[in-house]
Every structure is written in C-alpha cells, then in structure tokens.
Enzyme design. Structure first.
Site: not given
Ligand SMILES: [Zn+2]
Lengths: 476, 433
Positions: B88, B166-167, B244
């Site tokens: 992203t 980010t995942d 996360k």
C-alpha cells in the site's frame, strides 16, 4: 429595477438535506452532539494527484492554508470508519432508498449502475481526505409558478465533519456530522428572477419534508445559490441561512458581478461565503473534475428498475387533506398540516392515541411550539419527537390538562429539552382526594363574595385540576 | 451496441432516451457487459450494455501529466537507500483493475512525501519487485536481504529503508533480523495502511520518521510506523518482536513483550525507550547469510484439532513445524481423547522433524513445567520457545534449519538469542494499552 432578462441572469440552487437514518457508510447514529467530546485525534492531510494525474487547484489552495487538523470524537457514537481507520461499510440501504424516492419525486432518470466516488477535500473536514458521493439520479424537473426548473443531478453523499474551532495552524472538526447521509439536489440554472430562486428553494424544501424521511432542525439542510449574468462565469454562494433573504442575496451578487465586469478585473468561477449582512466573501476557487476518483473499497451498485418503479411516492396533498378532515380537524389545521413536515408524526400520534382529540394533538404539535418560540423570542424551537410523544402521552392519560401544555413547553425550551420527566410531572393533575381536600380548605378560607369562588378556584388550580371537576366539587 | 472503444476514449452513449458524454473508465474483470464512463462533473456512471445502447467514439481523453521528480542532492544531509517491494505504501488506485496497485515508478513516493528530501539524500532506489506482502515467500526475503546488505556496505549510506506491504511485513522484518549478520547500521521497514492516493496517506509520516531513524545510532532492523491513531509520532519496533495487531488501523504494528526501541517524532526528535540496543559502528561488513529452508510450517492448535493433520507434514517431508499451543504451552495429552496429540508428535520428532511450540496468546511466554501436559510434551521432545512470536519462530526456524546439521543443533540454535527474539526480562509495561 433590474431587468433580469436583459442582464441574462441564470440562477439555480444546490440543496443538501440530511436523511433520517444512520450514517451512510457505518452504523453510527446521525446525531449532532452538544456535550464535550470524549477524545481528540490530530491528523495531517497531503495534496495528491487525482485519477487523471492532475493535482486539483482547490486542493493545493487548501493545503497551503493549514498545517494540521484536530478531530473531536465520542466513545459511543464515533467508530473506526469516521476516524479513517477502517474501510467504509456497504452503503446504508435505507439512505439509498430515501435518495431514490426523492429522485423519483423529482421526475429523475436513474443510472443503471451507481459508482461511489471519492471527491478530494483537503480542507480537513473529512478524515480520509475525500468525501464519498454518488450520482443516483439526473435529468428531472420541478414546477414553480414561474415555470419548470430542471433538476440536473441528485447525489447521495456523506456529510463532512463540522468545524468547531480554528487557530492559524489548525482547524478542529467534530466527527458527529461526518458520514451523515445526505442528498444533494443540484438544479439547472433555470431561474430567471431572484424571486423564482426563493420559490424553488421553498418548493424543494417542502417536497423533501413531505417524504417524512429527512432530518429536521438546525444544520440538517443547507442551500447554496449559483448566480451568473452574461459575461461572468458561475459563482456559488454558500451559507444561505434564511430563505426570505434569498432574493436580496442574489441581487447583491448580481451587482457585484456587474461591478467586476465594469472594472475589467480577472473573472473566475469561484465559491463565496454569504456573510451576515448578505454580502459575500471569496472562499475558494471552484473545484475541477480532477478531484473525483472511484471509491475502490466499495462494489458497484446495480439499480434494479423494478425496485425503482415499486418505490411508493408520498400521498398527494389533496388526498391527505381528505384524510385529515375525516379525523375532525379544523380547516385551518388541515391546511397547516397537509403541507407540513410534521404530518407523518401527527398521523403516528393519532394512531397511537386514538381517543385523544385530533385537534388537540395538532395544536400541541403545530401551534403551541410556535407560540412558545414567539413568546421567548427563540431563533428556533422544535421539540424532539420522543419528547413530543411524552407530552401527548401525558395528555392522553389525563395526567396533565391541555392548559398546561404551553407552560411545559416553555420550561422545556428553557431547559434545552432536558429533565423532561420532572418538568411534566410538575404539571401533573391532583388526585381527586387531594383536590377535594384543597377545595374544602379554600372554601373555609375564602372570605370574598361566594359568586367569585369558582373563578378563584379555577385560577388557583390552573393546570393542576380539570376546571369541570372544580365546578362540580364546588357545587356539592 | 458494443462499438469498439477502450479505456480513456471519449464516447457518446445513447440509451432509452438518455444521452451521456464521457470518458471510458476501466471495469473489473467479469463485468464486461458494463460500461463505466466519467462524466464532465467527475462522477462515474455505469451503463448496462444491452441491445438498445449505442456507443459512439468521439475522441480521446487527454492524459494528465505526471510531474517528473529527480531527488536533489544536499551536501549536509546523510544519504540513505530505499528498497521498494510493493504494498500500500507505494501504491495508488489503478484504474484498470479498480483496485489499489503498485506505483509504476518508485520515485512517485516523493510526490506524496516531498519532506523526505529535507531530511536525507536518497542515494538509490532499488525495486527488485513490486508485490503484495501476502504473495511473498522466503525467496523474496533473500532478494531483499541481499539488496539491503549491498546498500549498507556502501560507506556513504547511513541506513537502508525497505518499503513493504503491511500484511506480512513483520515476517520480513524478522527474517531480515536473522539473515543480516554483523549489522552495524539501522534498517527501517516501513508500510502504510492508507494508500498514497489519498489525503490521509499515513505512509508519509512513516517514511519521514523512518528517515530520522536511519540517521540515528540504533543499528537494528526495526519496523517504523504510526505509534498511535494520530499523526504525532512513530515507534521503531524491533523486527523480531513486532506484529500486525489490527487489520486497518494506522497503529496496527505493536511491540510484543517488550517496549519499542524508540519513539520518533516527525520533527526528528528520537526518544530511546529500550535498553537492549545494538549501536552503529563503522567496523566490519554486513553479510546477508541467506540460506533458508522453506519446508517448514506454522500451525495453530485448536479445540478438537485432529492430530492426523500432522501426518500430512510428515508425508510431505517437512523439516520443522511451529505449533501455536494453548495457554502456557499445551496441546491435548489426554490418552482417553480421540484427538490426543502426543503419540503423533512423538512420531514426528522421532522421524527428525523439529517441533517448536509458541504462545497462541501472542503475549507472554510458554512454560512446560506448570502443567503435567507441558511436562509430558517437553519429555516427548517438543521445543518450548518461550516468548518467541509464532511468526518470528517460523522465520527463525527456516534460517536455523538451513544452518544446522541435526535436530539437537536445531534445538540449541532455536533457543539461542540471535536478534532479541528471546526476552529474559519481560517488563510489566510491555502489556498495556
Ligand atoms: Zn461510525
């Protein structure tokens, strides 16, 4: 007098109306909060290239002005969607339904497929940096006594946060308003006189209220007026508060445009803010098309033509009037109610309290609040529906008499509609036993001529006992 | 109908008495019978392409100009290198898929964050690939690690930034922590939870704080992202103890079982929060020791879990398993239950498969000596990995298996602290909001 035809006046309006449902892309209530926010969040926004690769001039202008934004939020009525910490939920189907209903009432056409768009807004009023908006109808019209006015477009969109404070570096917005579902109706610039603009606004307002599905009260409807004369591009006037002022505002803008043309100044389409003296000041350049791009977090909405043709329009005024007459309402109240936004509430009350006199219900809803507003010289006074229900329910149960209603409403106005139950209970009727005791006491103490006793007793127990009952007791 | 038109064409559409002029926008796959056009107002509107619809081509839309950016060089500023990998943070709306997709040019990241150029010089931007982080495998970690080491060994470079989806960002962070040996400069791994095409792009401040981190003396692999929901500071969190913890919030990345290494303000102030720090030095070289065993798996134990699932891994010749165990480190050891795990685990270990347990609770450490189940499992040869995060244990196991000769050595290495992943002293403050 200005010859509006000669100067080529073209004017139209944009109406933004909150819908009576929860927020458009999350389940939070559409409630404007008065109490102190529970927490604040500080954020910044960045100017960005739009879908077609250009950076919008309006966006750059805003960015230069500010450094950061503060958002006020509540623990129970703000969720991660308003905080831009969660993707939008699917569009609120009730809001979509109301918007389609309004578009249908305005004889609009409907797209086969609706795509929710992101309209770049860098003044900070949206935590995301954009406002979600969708075109749901176009090409309609509304009749005015001066002729038809085209309805160019109807949008269903989320409202922005509301500005509560400002410093040179920051602006504070409250998130209670962010995300409230609203329709925007943009008319064609078909109005040829300022008076027509005013009538158009009134007609649209009435039509919206007749759905019974729009929010009422301060800040739930906004009108912008577009004005242009030959030789001057369109100017959007924001913040038109009172409809009666509309013709004056248009006239002032016409003069301003004539002046600018005469002086040979550089003329640009722009957005201006209407001030208290009805003149206006420059707010920002008109936004271009570059500020729109699709909301990729949401699927396309396919509008089913069967669904739209099955949307039931509100009843015609004539048939409503007939129904009201059957309820035994006085002709004056029939006329007032038939075109009033209170109509759905009134019908609900008459259904809920069938034994209560319909004239009393209508008077309590329409007449008394106006009297209170006038007497206390209030800008605005409207009882919340649930509070009105409490008053009417007390009348129905016979715990208060109609003579107390205006005093109760005055106290409610003063308390900002708080402490409702204790205010109503102050006007509770005395029980029969209590009344008997009090009257006996009065009879004993009364020293004046006996024929005055009835009047004194009625005056003394006004709002505390039914006058009929007082007379009966005194006769005994 | 179906006249020939393509994206960016200006078209005139006529249908059921309506006429529209607009620019053809891309539609999603599987929606070929739908025409989306952008009207002059900027709004998009969709038309179902039926027999009654006529589409006339009337021209071509002008394409907007992308300003080209060449990072300037400022003598007084330190230099950094950036490895962009996708995600992203370096993506924007792609109008041909309707979704968010990687930037075509990594330089575009400066369009969204020009302030970066006032903090550091950008010596080099390397884009070995651009993929979403859920598509990454150990092969990509190896590529990233090699690029990072190469840049770190450039004497002019003060530190290296890796931009990443980010995942699975925390997997890459821990993998790099084990692969990079002799680390003597900071490495910042940065992501964004909002894409760079929106005003509320959070990656901007993350990049700025990461640039400040790369000027610091902390020579650790750290994830540098929002420390709160506000745009007020970032945390630099050790690459082996970060996770996360939220699907969408800006401050999704949290340190687990320890405090962040530092709090970084966008104005450049850095406040150290953790005493266990490897510091910058100009000695030695950084090596990317990339050997990695991919035949490993991460499994979660759940109520009634059938131990037969473990047989699959044995059949497929897996070399090691990390099992997220319940509570203090339990799986069923009750022989009366059909779903008892002990016999199958014993079988695996006997066959030479490494079995390591990690806490399913995420926070805290597991301990084999509190309950009898733990004692039985420990006895059976299960390796209790203390506080080690499952994801960290997974990447560490891949690295360790590629560097050990037998099960005993694997066990020993897994229990040896390499990059701060095993925490002796868990402070009370490490578990609070
Ligand atoms: Zn919400």
């Amino acid at each position: 007098m200005t010859d509006y035809q000669e100067i080529g006046l073209k004017s139209g309006i944009e109406i933004h109306q909150h819908l009576a449902t929860h927020k458009l892309f999350c389940p939070c209530p559409s409630e404007l909060r008065q109490n102190k926010p529970d927490f604040t969040v500080k954020r910044e926004l960045r100017p960005l290239a739009g879908e077609l690769g250009e950076i919008d001039p309006a966006a750059i202008f805003e960015r230069k002005q500010r450094k950061y934004y503060i958002y006020e939020a509540y623990d129970d009525t703000t969720c991660l969607v308003e905080l831009d910490e969660e993707p939008p939920h699917l569009i609120n189907p009730e809001a979509l339904h109301i918007a389609l209903l309004i578009a249908k009432m305005l004889h609009c056409k409907f797209p086969d497929i609706v795509q929710v768009m992101r309209k770049t807004v860098v003044n900070g009023s949206n935590t995301s940096g954009f406002q979600r908006t969708a075109l749901i109808g176009y090409g309609g019209f509304i009749e005015t006594s001066f002729g038809k006015v085209g309805i160019q477009n109807i949008y269903l969109e989320e409202d922005a946060g509301r500005r509560t404070a400002e410093t040179p570096e920051s602006v504070t917005f409250r998130l209670d308003r962010l995300g409230i579902a609203e329709v925007e109706i943009a008319t064609a610039p078909d109005c040829k006189t300022p008076e027509q603009v005013k009538e158009l606004a009134e007609k649209l307002g009435m039509l919206l209220r007749s759905t019974g599905k729009v929010r009422r009260g301060i800040g739930t409807i906004r009108q912008d007026v577009n004005v242009s004369i030959t030789g001057h591009p369109r100017v959007e006037l924001k913040g038109v508060q009172e409809l009666p002022h509309m013709p004056k505002i248009v006239d002032i803008e016409i003069e301003r445009q004539q002046d600018v043309i005469k002086k040979g100044e550089k003329i640009e389409p722009q957005v201006r803010n209407v001030k208290e003296d009805l003149t206006s000041k420059f707010l920002r350049p008109m936004a271009g098309a570059a500020r729109m791009y699709p909301e990729t977090d949401l699927p396309l909405i396919f509008l089913d033509s069967n669904y739209i043709s099955n949307i039931k329009l509100p009843e015609s005024v004539e048939s409503v009037k007939g129904k009201l007459q059957e309820l035994g309402l006085s002709p004056d109240l029939v006329n007032q109610l038939a075109s009033s936004a209170e109509l759905p509430m009134f019908l609900a009350f008459t259904k809920k309290y069938p034994k209560l006199n319909a004239n009393l219900v209508a008077t309590t809803m329409l007449v008394t609040p106006k009297e209170v507003k006038r007497k206390l010289q209030l800008q605005e006074f409207e009882l919340h529906e649930d509070i009105m229900d409490k008053v009417i329910s007390a009348l129905d149960e016979g715990t208060i008499v109609k003579e107390s209603v205006s005093a109760i409403m005055e106290e409610l106005a003063k308390s900002k509609q708080k402490d409702v139950d204790s205010i109503i209970s102050k006007y509770k009727l005395m029980s029969d036993a209590e009344l008997k005791k009090e009257i006996a006491k009065l009879q004993k103490e009364f020293k004046g001529p006996p024929d005055k006793l009835i009047g004194v007793a009625i005056g003394k127990f006004r709002g505390k006992a039914n006058p009929q009952k007082i007379i009966e007791l005194l006769k005994k | 109908m179906a006249a020939k038109f393509s994206v960016n064409d200006k078209v005139l559409v006529e249908t059921k008495g309506s006429k529209y002029e607009g620019i053809v926008m891309p539609t999603l796959e599987g929606q070929e019978d739908v025409l989306i056009i952008k009207l002059a107002s900027g709004y998009n509107l969709g038309i179902k392409l039926t027999k009654e619809v006529s589409v006339k081509h009337v021209g071509k839309a002008e394409k907007g100009k992308q300003p080209s950016i060449k990072p300037p060089f400022r003598k007084n500023l330190p230099s950094i290198s950036i490895i962009t990998t996708g995600g992203t943070i370096t993506s924007k709306v792609d109008y041909s898929t309707g979704g968010v997709s990687p930037l075509i040019k990594p330089e575009e990241v400066f369009l969204a964050t020009p302030e970066l150029l006032d903090i550091v010089n950008i010596k080099k931007i390397v884009q070995p690939f651009a993929i979403w982080s859920e598509d990454m495998t150990s092969a990509e970690w190896q590529v990233i690690a090699k690029e990072v080491a190469k840049e770190l060994n450039d004497p002019e470079v003060s530190g290296v930034m890796v931009t990443h989806g980010t995942d699975f960002l925390h997997y890459t962070a821990s993998a790099l922590s084990f692969i990079l040996k002799g680390l003597n400069k900071p490495v910042a791994i940065v992501g964004g939870q909002r894409s760079s095409d929106r005003g509320s792009f959070d990656g901007g401040m993350n990049l700025i704080c990461a640039a400040h981190y790369l000027k610091s003396n902390i020579a650790e692999v750290a994830v540098v992202m929002h420390g709160s929901t506000q745009d007020n500071f970032c945390y630099a969190i050790r690459g082996t103890n970060v996770r996360k913890m939220h699907t969408s919030r800006r401050d999704a990345f949290r340190p687990i079982n320890e405090l962040p290494l530092a709090k970084i303000l966008p104005d450049g102030r850095i406040e150290r929060m953790n005493k266990i720090l490897n510091l910058r030095s100009d000695k030695g070289k950084v090596e990317a020791d990339v050997k990695f065993e991919p035949k490993i798996a991460l499994i979660k134990y759940f109520p009634g879990a059938d131990p037969a699932i473990l047989e699959y891994f044995m059949e497929k010749k897996y070399k090691g398993l990390i099992i997220e165990a319940a509570g203090l480190g339990q799986v069923s050891t009750n022989e009366k239950q059909k779903t008892v795990w002990t016999p199958t685990l014993k079988k695996l270990i006997k066959a030479g498969v490494f079995v390591g347990f990690t806490p399913q609770t995420i926070y805290g450490r597991i301990d084999p000596f509190v309950y009898s189940a733990g004692r039985i499992l420990n006895e059976a040869g299960v390796c209790y990995l203390g506080n080690m995060l499952s994801e960290t244990a997974y990447t560490k196991l891949g690295w360790v298996l590629a560097h050990s000769k037998n099960l005993e050595e694997t066990k020993k290495l897994m229990l040896t602290n390499m990059a701060g992943e095993l925490i002796e002293q868990i402070l009370p403050k490490a578990f609070s909001d």
